[in-house]
Write an enzyme that holds these catalytic residues in place. Structure first.
Site, mmCIF file in Angstrom:
data_model
loop_
_atom_site.group_PDB
_atom_site.id
_atom_site.type_symbol
_atom_site.label_atom_id
_atom_site.label_comp_id
_atom_site.label_asym_id
_atom_site.label_seq_id
_atom_site.Cartn_x
_atom_site.Cartn_y
_atom_site.Cartn_z
ATOM 1 N N TYR A 1 -0.767 -19.989 8.626
ATOM 2 C CA TYR A 1 -0.096 -20.294 7.359
ATOM 3 C C TYR A 1 1.309 -19.706 7.279
ATOM 4 O O TYR A 1 1.881 -19.595 6.212
ATOM 5 C CB TYR A 1 -0.950 -19.796 6.196
ATOM 6 C CG TYR A 1 -2.329 -20.426 6.204
ATOM 7 C CD1 TYR A 1 -2.478 -21.781 5.967
ATOM 8 C CD2 TYR A 1 -3.449 -19.675 6.506
ATOM 9 C CE1 TYR A 1 -3.726 -22.379 6.007
ATOM 10 C CE2 TYR A 1 -4.705 -20.267 6.544
ATOM 11 C CZ TYR A 1 -4.836 -21.609 6.295
ATOM 12 O OH TYR A 1 -6.071 -22.194 6.340
ATOM 13 N N HIS B 1 -3.272 3.178 -6.795
ATOM 14 C CA HIS B 1 -3.680 1.956 -6.092
ATOM 15 C C HIS B 1 -3.994 0.821 -7.063
ATOM 16 O O HIS B 1 -3.964 -0.351 -6.685
ATOM 17 C CB HIS B 1 -4.898 2.244 -5.218
ATOM 18 C CG HIS B 1 -5.181 1.169 -4.208
ATOM 19 N ND1 HIS B 1 -4.426 0.983 -3.075
ATOM 20 C CD2 HIS B 1 -6.134 0.203 -4.182
ATOM 21 C CE1 HIS B 1 -4.902 -0.029 -2.374
ATOM 22 N NE2 HIS B 1 -5.934 -0.528 -3.027
ATOM 23 N N HIS C 1 -4.276 -8.975 4.078
ATOM 24 C CA HIS C 1 -5.706 -8.955 4.361
ATOM 25 C C HIS C 1 -6.183 -10.101 5.248
ATOM 26 O O HIS C 1 -7.336 -10.133 5.614
ATOM 27 C CB HIS C 1 -6.505 -9.018 3.053
ATOM 28 C CG HIS C 1 -6.643 -7.690 2.396
ATOM 29 N ND1 HIS C 1 -7.395 -7.493 1.259
ATOM 30 C CD2 HIS C 1 -6.134 -6.479 2.702
ATOM 31 C CE1 HIS C 1 -7.335 -6.230 0.893
ATOM 32 N NE2 HIS C 1 -6.569 -5.597 1.754
ATOM 33 N N ARG D 1 -1.442 -1.955 -7.308
ATOM 34 C CA ARG D 1 -1.584 -3.041 -6.329
ATOM 35 C C ARG D 1 -2.574 -4.081 -6.853
ATOM 36 O O ARG D 1 -2.348 -5.287 -6.743
ATOM 37 C CB ARG D 1 -2.049 -2.442 -5.001
ATOM 38 C CG ARG D 1 -2.414 -3.445 -3.909
ATOM 39 C CD ARG D 1 -2.654 -2.663 -2.615
ATOM 40 N NE ARG D 1 -3.467 -3.396 -1.649
ATOM 41 C CZ ARG D 1 -2.984 -4.243 -0.752
ATOM 42 N NH1 ARG D 1 -1.693 -4.503 -0.712
ATOM 43 N NH2 ARG D 1 -3.789 -4.832 0.111
ATOM 44 N N ARG E 1 0.838 -1.194 0.000
ATOM 45 C CA ARG E 1 0.000 0.000 0.000
ATOM 46 C C ARG E 1 0.879 1.253 0.000
ATOM 47 O O ARG E 1 2.029 1.220 0.420
ATOM 48 C CB ARG E 1 -0.909 0.021 1.220
ATOM 49 C CG ARG E 1 -1.815 -1.194 1.348
ATOM 50 C CD ARG E 1 -2.586 -1.133 2.664
ATOM 51 N NE ARG E 1 -3.525 -2.241 2.816
ATOM 52 C CZ ARG E 1 -3.229 -3.418 3.373
ATOM 53 N NH1 ARG E 1 -1.995 -3.625 3.838
ATOM 54 N NH2 ARG E 1 -4.125 -4.364 3.484
#
Length: 401
Positions: free
Chosen positions: A354, A319, A345, A322, A202
């Protein structure tokens, strides 16, 4: 005319209607029900309902709902412990879209019908669907707390689908278009464009990035902090709001040379030096970068009409790089969980669960993106040991102040 019952009583009023009186479980004093009833039978049924609610602990004090909504929402906001940008957004939503309708009334007066009418009027006023959905979610959150505080019996925000956002599809650029923008933008921002597309960080994460966060040998950038730009112009750098935001992300080997050159000429010195800074050594600001980005799009000579027409978007935004990178990663075969990791996210639990697969698999994703770059025919620049920095219309001296 009064009929007596152990729990309470009913009596007929001079108007002919029937009143229910019962003992308040909190104070022990007798109190009348909020409504009157047309028949004695109706009143006795209501009295039985009240007794059952109190026995089961389901009774809600009718006076509790007589709390001013605007004041309650302000207190709710202060007690959330929200991040600065989130607090700013919520305050704006309450001030612009919720308080004008509900701010002067009582919490207990808000009904599902009133919420439905409020939402419909916002949509009729051409307020964006995403904004209306966010406003609905904030109102629902405030009233959820009101239920917990026993001010109301249940939340009146019960409109199916009202919390869902139908976000417009964003443009996905080709690798050639990404490099076209990188070629056109001011040299100090070239690596920023490429990293945005191929590491998918970001803007606020790039603004807070330090030299020690980049491992050129392994091709990994470690996200440890992010910069928030408030509406007041204040900049705050802090740890990402969720554990998922703290993550290592692999980037393609094809841009290592670009990043090496950038650090040589434009990055601040020292391990804590910022990777990306403005022409005078100041912090990156989204508000200032917008003009640089727009100028690069114009200078690139690229025709984005096709992608804008396909998506319905009105412009290509920074953006969108991304978004482009996430699509490239998906094309390499990255799983949903791996994409969520790269994007930052996933929830805290998912990120921890994970963590074992992050290193090797993420580098494979970056390699797949690298293969796509090579296949496109783009020849990435390599460090050449130049004695002069790339031409920068605003100079480089400030970057080293």
């Amino acid at each position: 005319m009064a009929g007596k019952k152990r729990f309470g009583s009913v009596r007929q009023l001079p108007s002919g209607r029937w009143q229910v009186r019962y003992r308040d479980p909190a104070t022990g004093l007798r109190r009348p029900d909020e409504k009157t009833y047309p028949t004695k039978t109706d009143a006795e049924i209501r009295l039985s309902q009240l007794e059952a609610d109190i026995t089961r602990g389901k009774w809600v004090d009718p006076d509790a709902g007589k709390t001013n909504f605007g004041e309650y929402a302000d207190t709710w906001l202060k007690e959330r412990g929200l991040a600065d940008r989130t607090l700013e957004r919520y305050e704006g939503v309450l001030r612009l879209y919720i308080k004008p309708t509900f701010g002067a009334g009582f919490v207990g007066e808000i009904t599902t019908a009133k919420v439905r009418s409020w939402r419909a009027k916002l949509l009729e006023a051409k307020v964006g669907g995403a904004t209306v959905a966010k406003s609905y979610r904030v109102l629902r959150a405030v009233l959820n707390t009101a239920v917990d505080d026993e001010l109301i019996d249940r939340n009146p925000c019960r409109i199916p689908g009202a919390d869902k956002e139908d976000s417009a599809e964003r443009p996905v650029l080709t690798i050639e278009e990404v490099y076209g923008i990188a070629d056109a933008i001011e040299p100090r921002y070239r690596a920023l464009v490429l990293m945005a597309a191929f590491s998918t960080l970001r803007f606020g994460e790039f603004a807070a990035l330090q030299r020690r966060d980049i491992d050129l040998e392994l091709g990994i950038v470690r996200v440890r902090r992010a910069q928030a730009e408030l509406q007041t112009g204040q900049l705050k750098v802090k740890r990402p709001k969720s554990e998922a935001g703290v993550r290592p992300v692999a980037f393609p080997a094809s841009i290592v040379g670009e990043l090496t050159e950038h650090l040589r000429w434009f990055g601040e010195p020292g391990s804590a030096g910022r990777v990306f800074v403005g022409p005078r050594g100041g912090r990156l600001r989204r508000s200032n970068f917008h003009d640089v980005w727009t100028a690069a799009l114009d200078k690139s000579g690229l025709d984005f009409a096709h992608v804008l027409e396909e998506t319905g978007a009105d412009s290509v935004r920074f953006h969108d790089l991304r978004h482009t990178g996430n699509n490239l990663a998906a094309d390499t075969g990255a799983s949903t969980r791996e994409l969520m990791h790269r994007m930052g996210h996933s929830t805290m639990d998912a990120a921890l669960r994970y963590q074992h697969m992050r290193g090797d698999r993420d580098r494979l994703i970056a390699k797949g993106m690298d293969d796509a770059i090579k296949k496109s025919g783009i020849k990435p620049k390599k460090p050449r040991g130049r004695r002069k920095p790339p031409e920068d219309p605003k100079g480089t001296a400030g970057a080293r102040d």
